[in-house]
Design a protein around this motif. Structure first.
Motif, mmCIF file in Angstrom:
data_model
loop_
_atom_site.group_PDB
_atom_site.id
_atom_site.type_symbol
_atom_site.label_atom_id
_atom_site.label_comp_id
_atom_site.label_asym_id
_atom_site.label_seq_id
_atom_site.Cartn_x
_atom_site.Cartn_y
_atom_site.Cartn_z
ATOM 1 N N SER A 79 59.563 -18.161 -5.136
ATOM 2 C CA SER A 79 59.892 -16.700 -5.167
ATOM 3 C C SER A 79 59.819 -16.112 -6.538
ATOM 4 N N ALA A 80 60.060 -14.747 -6.870
ATOM 5 C CA ALA A 80 59.810 -14.025 -7.929
ATOM 6 C C ALA A 80 61.110 -14.578 -8.994
ATOM 7 N N ASN A 81 62.121 -14.620 -7.862
ATOM 8 C CA ASN A 81 63.444 -15.260 -8.806
ATOM 9 C C ASN A 81 63.232 -16.563 -9.427
ATOM 10 N N LEU A 82 62.792 -17.479 -8.741
ATOM 11 C CA LEU A 82 62.596 -18.880 -9.245
ATOM 12 C C LEU A 82 61.465 -18.870 -10.279
ATOM 13 N N MET A 83 60.527 -17.963 -10.250
ATOM 14 C CA MET A 83 59.710 -17.851 -11.377
ATOM 15 C C MET A 83 60.263 -17.512 -12.640
ATOM 16 N N ALA A 84 61.013 -16.386 -12.474
ATOM 17 C CA ALA A 84 61.590 -15.694 -13.730
ATOM 18 C C ALA A 84 62.833 -16.749 -14.063
ATOM 19 N N HIS A 85 63.245 -17.590 -13.341
ATOM 20 C CA HIS A 85 64.226 -18.584 -13.896
ATOM 21 C C HIS A 85 63.504 -19.753 -14.855
ATOM 22 N N GLN A 86 62.316 -19.999 -14.163
ATOM 23 C CA GLN A 86 61.531 -21.088 -14.903
ATOM 24 C C GLN A 86 60.986 -20.422 -16.258
ATOM 25 N N VAL A 87 60.530 -19.183 -16.260
ATOM 26 C CA VAL A 87 60.276 -18.784 -17.485
ATOM 27 C C VAL A 87 61.246 -18.302 -18.513
ATOM 28 N N ALA A 88 62.453 -18.388 -17.954
ATOM 29 C CA ALA A 88 63.756 -18.254 -19.097
ATOM 30 C C ALA A 88 63.836 -19.389 -19.817
ATOM 31 N N THR A 89 63.944 -20.658 -18.716
ATOM 32 C CA THR A 89 63.953 -22.140 -19.283
ATOM 33 C C THR A 89 62.951 -22.439 -20.254
ATOM 34 N N LEU A 90 61.751 -21.874 -20.211
ATOM 35 C CA LEU A 90 60.614 -22.084 -20.985
ATOM 36 C C LEU A 90 60.956 -21.531 -22.220
ATOM 37 N N LEU A 91 61.289 -20.184 -22.200
ATOM 38 C CA LEU A 91 61.509 -19.543 -23.391
ATOM 39 C C LEU A 91 62.703 -20.200 -24.350
ATOM 40 N N HIS A 92 63.833 -20.591 -23.499
ATOM 41 C CA HIS A 92 64.886 -21.477 -24.000
ATOM 42 C C HIS A 92 64.376 -22.434 -25.158
ATOM 43 N N GLN A 93 63.539 -23.109 -24.388
ATOM 44 C CA GLN A 93 63.071 -24.393 -25.010
ATOM 45 C C GLN A 93 62.360 -24.306 -26.171
ATOM 46 N N LYS A 94 61.219 -23.452 -25.886
ATOM 47 C CA LYS A 94 60.244 -22.944 -26.921
ATOM 48 C C LYS A 94 60.887 -22.422 -28.092
ATOM 49 N N ILE A 95 62.045 -21.501 -28.057
ATOM 50 C CA ILE A 95 62.589 -20.644 -28.957
ATOM 51 C C ILE A 95 63.335 -21.760 -29.788
ATOM 52 N N ASN A 96 64.318 -22.246 -29.232
ATOM 53 C CA ASN A 96 65.332 -23.254 -29.750
ATOM 54 C C ASN A 96 64.726 -24.289 -30.516
ATOM 55 N N SER A 97 63.492 -24.860 -30.329
ATOM 56 C CA SER A 97 62.800 -25.797 -30.923
ATOM 57 C C SER A 97 61.713 -25.186 -31.894
ATOM 58 N N SER A 98 61.503 -23.972 -32.014
ATOM 59 C CA SER A 98 60.682 -23.641 -32.873
ATOM 60 C C SER A 98 60.817 -23.645 -34.520
ATOM 61 N N PRO A 99 60.014 -24.349 -35.110
ATOM 62 C CA PRO A 99 60.371 -24.515 -36.534
ATOM 63 C C PRO A 99 60.321 -23.028 -37.242
ATOM 64 N N HIS A 100 59.823 -22.187 -36.855
ATOM 65 C CA HIS A 100 59.887 -20.737 -37.170
ATOM 66 C C HIS A 100 60.222 -19.893 -36.378
ATOM 67 N N ARG A 101 60.149 -18.775 -36.913
ATOM 68 C CA ARG A 101 60.767 -17.643 -35.961
ATOM 69 C C ARG A 101 59.611 -17.356 -34.945
ATOM 70 N N PHE A 102 60.248 -17.518 -33.596
ATOM 71 C CA PHE A 102 59.157 -17.514 -32.480
ATOM 72 C C PHE A 102 58.816 -16.074 -32.184
ATOM 73 N N ASN A 103 57.796 -15.635 -32.424
ATOM 74 C CA ASN A 103 57.008 -14.395 -32.132
ATOM 75 C C ASN A 103 56.593 -14.143 -30.652
ATOM 76 N N LEU A 104 57.162 -13.184 -29.830
ATOM 77 C CA LEU A 104 57.035 -13.103 -28.525
ATOM 78 C C LEU A 104 56.583 -11.872 -28.491
ATOM 79 N N ALA A 105 55.603 -11.528 -27.543
ATOM 80 C CA ALA A 105 55.299 -10.099 -27.019
ATOM 81 C C ALA A 105 55.539 -9.823 -25.530
ATOM 82 N N ILE A 106 56.441 -8.891 -25.195
ATOM 83 C CA ILE A 106 56.493 -8.571 -23.650
ATOM 84 C C ILE A 106 56.045 -7.525 -23.208
ATOM 85 N N SER A 107 55.558 -7.299 -21.925
ATOM 86 C CA SER A 107 55.166 -6.386 -21.375
ATOM 87 C C SER A 107 56.147 -5.440 -20.658
ATOM 88 N N GLY A 108 55.940 -4.178 -20.074
ATOM 89 C CA GLY A 108 56.478 -3.432 -19.561
ATOM 90 C C GLY A 108 56.519 -3.749 -17.832
#
Ligand code: 6PG
Length: 238
Positions: A8-37
């Motif tokens: 489902s779209a909901n499960l997909m969104a939860h997986q993306v959030a988990t991925l962002l959490h892991q990447k951002i918290n472990s990044s040695p520099h400011r994690f630069n993310l670009a988001i769409s509308g």
């Protein structure tokens, strides 16, 4: 093309959030993310605001936009306005880590300004500013960012940011160009819904005519692009 299918779209969104959490918290520099509308990221915004407000290291995140409608930030169509009201206003991200595209400005001037800002804020790859991660959507006509089929030339534009136009409404848009998107360390397409299934199939199988769709031209130089699909959008894939 690499893809992952979620029930489902909901499960997909939860997986993306988990991925962002892991990447951002472990990044040695400011994690630069670009988001769409658009509507697809809204579920993700709600999850980040409600379930990651205390878990995610917001100081280590820089938020940029893939594109913006040329409207003021408080306009109902503003990509920034939507992300701010549903997510960014609800977490402790420093104001200086939010890099809004100024939809209210003169389009050409804002494209220049934001391109310079990207060159100042980000490293370079293949001559263009490099994001750590770009989240893209895809429209029913195969557009991505604000690069629509009649403006495929924006995929190869010499500048990092350009002015696009919604060909149906005539609305001007500020958009990352194809070269900036393809310079990213990683690109995720987030695509849901039965109405996208045929486009997904055509692009996945490199079918004749698929290069008319801007989304088919997203091929990062480091080849790190993954399509996150719900089962409806993936329903025509073998
Ligand atoms: C925008 C988006 C646009 C969006 C697609 C998909 O400003 O509208 O950046 O490229 O990603 O139109 O939109 P949906 O998520 O609503 O299908």
């Amino acid at each position: 093309m690499q893809y992952k299918v979620f029930e489902s779209a909901n499960l997909m969104a939860h997986q993306v959030a988990t991925l962002l959490h892991q990447k951002i918290n472990s990044s040695p520099h400011r994690f630069n993310l670009a988001i769409s509308g658009g509507s697809t990221p809204l579920l993700l915004f709600d999850i980040l605001a409600s379930q990651y407000a205390q878990k995610l290291n917001w100081q280590n995140l820089g938020v940029f936009w893939v594109d913006e409608r040329c409207v003021p930030p408080n306009h109902s169509e503003s990509n920034y306005g939507e992300a701010y009201s549903r997510w960014l206003s609800k977490v402790n991200i420093p104001a200086q880590n939010i890099f809004r595209m100024q939809g209210e400005a003169t389009p050409e001037a804002e494209a220049q300004r934001y391109g310079l800002l990207l060159n100042n804020q980000l490293g370079q790859n293949a001559g263009f500013p490099q994001f750590d991660l770009i989240l893209l959507g895809m429209g029913d006509d195969g557009h991505t960012a604000s690069i629509f089929p009649p403006q495929l030339h924006l995929m190869q534009h010499a500048n990092p940011v350009a002015v696009g136009q919604n060909p149906y409404s005539g609305q001007n848009r500020i958009t990352l160009t194809g070269n900036t998107i393809n310079a990213a360390a990683e690109v995720l397409f987030l695509v849901t819904g039965q109405n996208k299934a045929s486009l997904v199939k055509q692009i996945a199988h490199n079918m004749a005519g698929c290069l008319a769709f801007p989304a088919a031209h997203i091929k990062p130089v480091n080849e790190n692009v993954t399509w996150y699909l719900d089962s409806a959008a993936a329903s025509q894939l073998r």
